[in-house]
Write a protein that holds these residues in place. Sequence first.
Motif, PDB file in Angstrom:
ATOM      1  N   GLY A 159       0.516  -1.214  -0.104  1.00 53.01           N
ATOM      2  CA  GLY A 159       0.057  -0.011  -0.088  1.00 53.01           C
ATOM      3  C   GLY A 159       0.701   1.270  -0.011  1.00 53.01           C
ATOM      4  O   GLY A 159       0.273   2.442   0.398  1.00 53.01           O
ATOM      5  N   LYS A 188      -4.520  -5.280  -4.045  1.00 54.12           N
ATOM      6  CA  LYS A 188      -5.932  -5.376  -3.810  1.00 54.12           C
ATOM      7  C   LYS A 188      -6.350  -6.648  -3.030  1.00 54.12           C
ATOM      8  O   LYS A 188      -7.046  -6.776  -2.002  1.00 54.12           O
ATOM      9  CB  LYS A 188      -6.426  -5.516  -5.428  1.00 54.12           C
ATOM     10  N   HIS A 192      -5.888  -3.517   0.299  1.00 57.18           N
ATOM     11  CA  HIS A 192      -5.716  -2.078   0.468  1.00 57.18           C
ATOM     12  C   HIS A 192      -6.629  -1.338  -0.652  1.00 57.18           C
ATOM     13  O   HIS A 192      -7.142  -1.887  -1.611  1.00 57.18           O
ATOM     14  CB  HIS A 192      -4.289  -1.786  -0.227  1.00 57.18           C
ATOM     15  N   ASP A 193      -6.945  -0.043  -0.168  1.00 59.79           N
ATOM     16  CA  ASP A 193      -7.683   0.768  -1.146  1.00 59.79           C
ATOM     17  C   ASP A 193      -6.790   1.301  -2.188  1.00 59.79           C
ATOM     18  O   ASP A 193      -5.841   2.184  -2.059  1.00 59.79           O
ATOM     19  CB  ASP A 193      -8.134   1.929  -0.360  1.00 59.79           C
ATOM     20  N   LEU A 194      -6.837   0.736  -3.353  1.00 62.37           N
ATOM     21  CA  LEU A 194      -6.103   1.258  -4.757  1.00 62.37           C
ATOM     22  C   LEU A 194      -6.120   2.666  -4.725  1.00 62.37           C
ATOM     23  O   LEU A 194      -5.227   3.024  -5.574  1.00 62.37           O
ATOM     24  CB  LEU A 194      -6.789   0.465  -5.889  1.00 62.37           C
ATOM     25  N   ARG A 195      -7.439   3.379  -4.566  1.00 58.45           N
ATOM     26  CA  ARG A 195      -7.360   4.777  -4.843  1.00 58.45           C
ATOM     27  C   ARG A 195      -6.132   5.681  -4.267  1.00 58.45           C
ATOM     28  O   ARG A 195      -5.810   6.826  -4.577  1.00 58.45           O
ATOM     29  CB  ARG A 195      -8.590   5.524  -4.259  1.00 58.45           C
ATOM     30  N   GLY A 196      -5.750   5.001  -2.980  1.00 58.08           N
ATOM     31  CA  GLY A 196      -4.729   5.687  -2.132  1.00 58.08           C
ATOM     32  C   GLY A 196      -3.345   5.387  -2.623  1.00 58.08           C
ATOM     33  O   GLY A 196      -2.200   5.631  -2.028  1.00 58.08           O
ATOM     34  N   ASP A 258     -11.589  -0.732  -9.662  1.00 60.82           N
ATOM     35  CA  ASP A 258     -11.497  -0.586  -8.053  1.00 60.82           C
ATOM     36  C   ASP A 258     -10.715   0.726  -7.586  1.00 60.82           C
ATOM     37  O   ASP A 258     -10.430   0.793  -6.611  1.00 60.82           O
ATOM     38  CB  ASP A 258     -10.658  -1.821  -7.664  1.00 60.82           C
ATOM     39  N   GLY A 259     -10.704   1.652  -8.528  1.00 59.98           N
ATOM     40  CA  GLY A 259     -10.149   2.976  -8.422  1.00 59.98           C
ATOM     41  C   GLY A 259      -8.519   3.019  -8.477  1.00 59.98           C
ATOM     42  O   GLY A 259      -7.953   4.166  -8.264  1.00 59.98           O
TER      43      GLY A 259
END
Length: 370
Positions: A159, A188, A192-196, A258-259
């Motif tokens: 991340g 993913k 973890h949030d892929l947008r970040g 997914d961002g």
Amino acid sequence: MTTDNLGALSDAGVSIWLDDLSRERLNTGNLADLIAHQHVVGVTTNPTIFASALAKGAAYDQQVRELVARGADTDAAVREITTSDVRHACDLFRSLYESTDGVDGRVSIEVDPRLANDTEATIAEALDLAKAVDRPNLLVKIPATVEGLPAITKVLAEGISVNVTLIFSTARYRDVMEAFVAGLEQAKANGHDLRGIHSVASFFVSRVDSEIDKRLEALDTPRAQELRGQAAIANARLAYAAFEETFRGERWEALAADGARPQRPLWASTGVKDPAYSDTRYVDELVVAGTVNTMPEKTLHAVADHGKITGDTVTGRAAQAQEVFDGLSEVGIDLDDVFVVLETEGVDKFEKSWAELLDTVTGQLNQAKD
């Protein structure tokens, strides 16, 4: 000084990052002024930049005295000094980071270049740097060596946002993009949030011309002379074509859903080394939306003063760029060897700068003890 040219570059979709950082820039407000008036939206650093900053002036004296009082050794002192500057710069860029949804307002710090050929040590150092700086707008720089590729994937999977550095060839750049995509897929899977998670791929420009021009001069033929000064820009345009190919199709679309954000190409080493060439050529000729150009302050001011920003100068020029590379091969330039030499020299230069940085800090620590 007019900022119209820099404004036009920014309006064309190019993020302008400064390739320099020092305590003096931070303390005097110089960096804040560049952000406010020169469209600078990020900063990159490397061992050479830190070695130069530490060798000049007294800006670090107080911190050095504090480190001596605590009994810090040279390695610990270098870590604290460099991460302090990067943390301060991250804070300065924080509002830009937030207003651009994490795209800009970024500050890079590089892993110890002595680890460039050690995958596991690079991973450990990258994770440690991210923890030490502890800012969301940090990019950890990892070199695009063969051993660096799996480290890039692993660090992204944790991340952490990454700036991949020392990329010279399109072939290696494709490997870097593969490492990036694999890292996001693992991130993913790890929840973890892929947008970040953000990444840039630092494709070095001017050094390609320096090395190939030297070889063309040695050939001393009319055709070789015709090809001088064309390789670097052609190389970057071929890299951009590879970028366009990679970030489309089902595999990437699944991540984008997914961002995930594409790994932006970053044009590095954009200061012109040959005085025969325009000092803004590696900016003027590499304008395309969704990229970064990180430039030394001298180049930044040159672009502001007399750059020629005429819109997109990259898209759709891959065929023309390939003709340049075909010509180089025809006259006998061994391009594979060129890129091996450039990568090896790049790592060596950063190792030497790191040694200079260690020597400088050792001297300052000893002086503060007296």
